[in-house]
Structure formats: structure tokens, C-alpha cells
Enzyme design. Structure first.
Site, PDB file in Angstrom:
ATOM      1  N   HIS A  98      67.389 140.198  48.434  1.00  0.00           N
ATOM      2  CA  HIS A  98      65.920 140.247  48.485  1.00  0.00           C
ATOM      3  C   HIS A  98      65.302 139.241  47.523  1.00  0.00           C
ATOM      4  CE1 HIS A  98      61.839 141.976  48.573  1.00  0.00           C
ATOM      5  NE2 HIS A  98      61.857 141.795  47.262  1.00  0.00           N
ATOM      6  N   GLU A  99      65.804 139.206  46.290  1.00  0.00           N
ATOM      7  CA  GLU A  99      65.257 138.259  45.315  1.00  0.00           C
ATOM      8  C   GLU A  99      65.515 136.820  45.741  1.00  0.00           C
ATOM      9  OE1 GLU A  99      63.207 139.305  43.311  1.00  0.00           O
ATOM     10  OE2 GLU A  99      63.695 141.431  43.470  1.00  0.00           O
ATOM     11  N   HIS A 102      62.969 135.460  48.066  1.00  0.00           N
ATOM     12  CA  HIS A 102      61.812 134.805  47.451  1.00  0.00           C
ATOM     13  C   HIS A 102      62.115 133.334  47.146  1.00  0.00           C
ATOM     14  CE1 HIS A 102      59.494 138.413  47.228  1.00  0.00           C
ATOM     15  NE2 HIS A 102      60.303 139.025  46.376  1.00  0.00           N
ATOM     16  N   HIS A 106      60.116 130.124  48.531  1.00  0.00           N
ATOM     17  CA  HIS A 106      59.641 129.041  47.669  1.00  0.00           C
ATOM     18  C   HIS A 106      60.094 127.686  48.203  1.00  0.00           C
ATOM     19  CE1 HIS A 106      59.289 127.330  43.304  1.00  0.00           C
ATOM     20  NE2 HIS A 106      58.299 126.941  44.078  1.00  0.00           N
TER      21      HIS A 106
END
Length: 222
Positions: A98-99, A102, A106
Site C-alpha cells: 500500500h505504501e 503511493h 508519485h
């Protein structure tokens, strides 16, 4: 909508928030005991997802605390809590992916993430002044506080698609890469869904608070 109804909504949201947090904690404990089967730790999963997406300029590191995992676009770091970084559980794999979702956002210039990143310094500034402005007796200053608080509410709602999209990217990659399988993919999905609920409750709580102060402002004008 009367003040009494607003307080009922506040209490309801607070109760739901507590239940959501307890549910997340229980899911974390439950799925942290279930291994993925391949022996990969959260750090291993994070690196693999980044590299599979052609991202090599993001560092995977660990951060103190529990459920403190986050991606920092300012220095391009995926920060995993100790219980995720070194664990080979399905929960660790889901959180790490999940991280990294991100980080992929980006790299792909995902619009909601870009918008949220631009709001960070504004929200940081607003948070310093909001308590002072909302608790004063001057209508003009109260209005300024409401405007600033509205920006933080906007931030909360922009966060929703950012978090949901990161989870979708994570789940697709976990399945396609073979990190999860038909036996444990539903568990990874359940874990990330539980985490997403916390952002929904936070956004609704912020909106209820904003409405409350707007009503106070309108009441002082009468």
C-alpha cells in the site's frame, strides 16, 4: 440542523471511529500471525513492488511506532513500522505494498496525490492558527478560522481517493506478482479495507466539525 443534532452526529462519529480503530487493531493482530508463504518481509515486498514498477530512486526504511507506516514524497522514502518492515506476514505485505502504491502514484503524477502534497504546507499553517481563531469571540476572526478549517476538511476528502487508489494498486500487484494467492488475497484486501475506513471516518468527522462552526458563525450574525 440544530446544535443538538450536531452533537449527536459528533458522538456517533466518535463511536464509529473507536469501533473502526479497534477493528483495524484486531485485523492487524490477526493477519500479522499469518505468513505469506514465501518468506518475504515487508521490506522485501516493498523493494520488489518498487522495482517491478521501474522505481529505483525510492528508499525503503523503517520508522518507530505502531501503524506509523507512510510514504514521504518530499524525500522519496517508504517508511515502514518495525512490525511491518521485518515481518513476513500477510499484513506486512499488504501494508508495505500500500505504501509503495503511493510511491507509484508519485512516479505517475497521480493528480489527487499531487493536489494533496500541495495542500500539506497550507494545512500545516492552518493547523497552527485554527484553535486560536475558532475559540475567539470576534466574528471576522471566527470566519477566518472556518475558512482555514475548510481547507483541512478538503485535505481529508482528497486523502480518500489517494488512499483507496494506493490500496487498489497494491492489491493488483500483490496478486499479479504471486505474493498473495487464492488462499490469502482476501485477507490482504480485508486488511487494507479496514485501514481505509479510518480515513472515511476522519473525513466525515472533519466535515461535521466544519458544519458546527459554520452554524456558530451564522448564529452570531443573527
Amino acid at each position: 440542523m440544530g446544535t443538538g443534532m450536531i452533537w449527536i452526529i459528533f458522538i456517533g462519529i466518535a463511536a464509529v471511529s473507536w469501533l473502526v480503530q479497534m477493528n483495524l487493531q484486531n485485523k492487524f493482530k490477526k493477519y500479522s500471525k499469518i505468513p505469506t508463504g514465501n518468506g518475504m518481509t515487508g521490506a522485501d515486498v516493498a523493494l520488489k513492488m518498487l522495482h517491478d514498477n521501474g522505481i529505483y530512486d525510492v528508499t525503503v526504511t523503517h520508522t518507530p511506532g505502531h501503524l506509523t507506516d507512510h510514504y514521504n514524497p518530499a524525500n522519496k522514502t517508504v517508511n515502514l513500522s518495525e512490525s511491518v518492515y521485518s515481518s513476513n506476514s500477510i499484513m506486512a505485505a499488504a501494508v508495505a505494498a500500500h505504501e509503495c502504491g503511493h510511491a507509484v502514484q508519485h512516479a505517475r503524477a497521480y493528480a489527487p496525490l499531487t493536489m494533496r502534497s500541495k495542500l500539506v504546507p497550507v494545512v500545516s499553517f492552518a493547523s497552527q492558527w485554527i484553535p486560536w481563531l475558532l475559540l475567539n469571540s470576534f466574528p471576522q476572526l471566527l470566519l477566518a478560522g472556518i475558512i482555514l478549517f475548510a481547507l483541512t476538511t478538503l485535505f481529508s476528502f482528497i486523502t480518500l481517493p489517494v488512499e483507496i487508489n494506493a490500496s487498489k494498486r497494491a492489491l493488483v500487484w500483490l496478486s499479479n506478482s504471486g505474493i498473495t494467492n487464492s488462499y490469502n488475497h482476501a485477507q490482504a484486501e480485508d486488511a487494507l479495507r479496514s485501514a481505509a475506513y479510518t480515513y472515511v471516518v476522519a473525513a466525515l468527522g472533519s466535515l461535521a466539525t466544519l458544519i458546527y462552526y459554520i452554524m456558530i458563525f451564522l448564529g452570531r450574525r443573527d
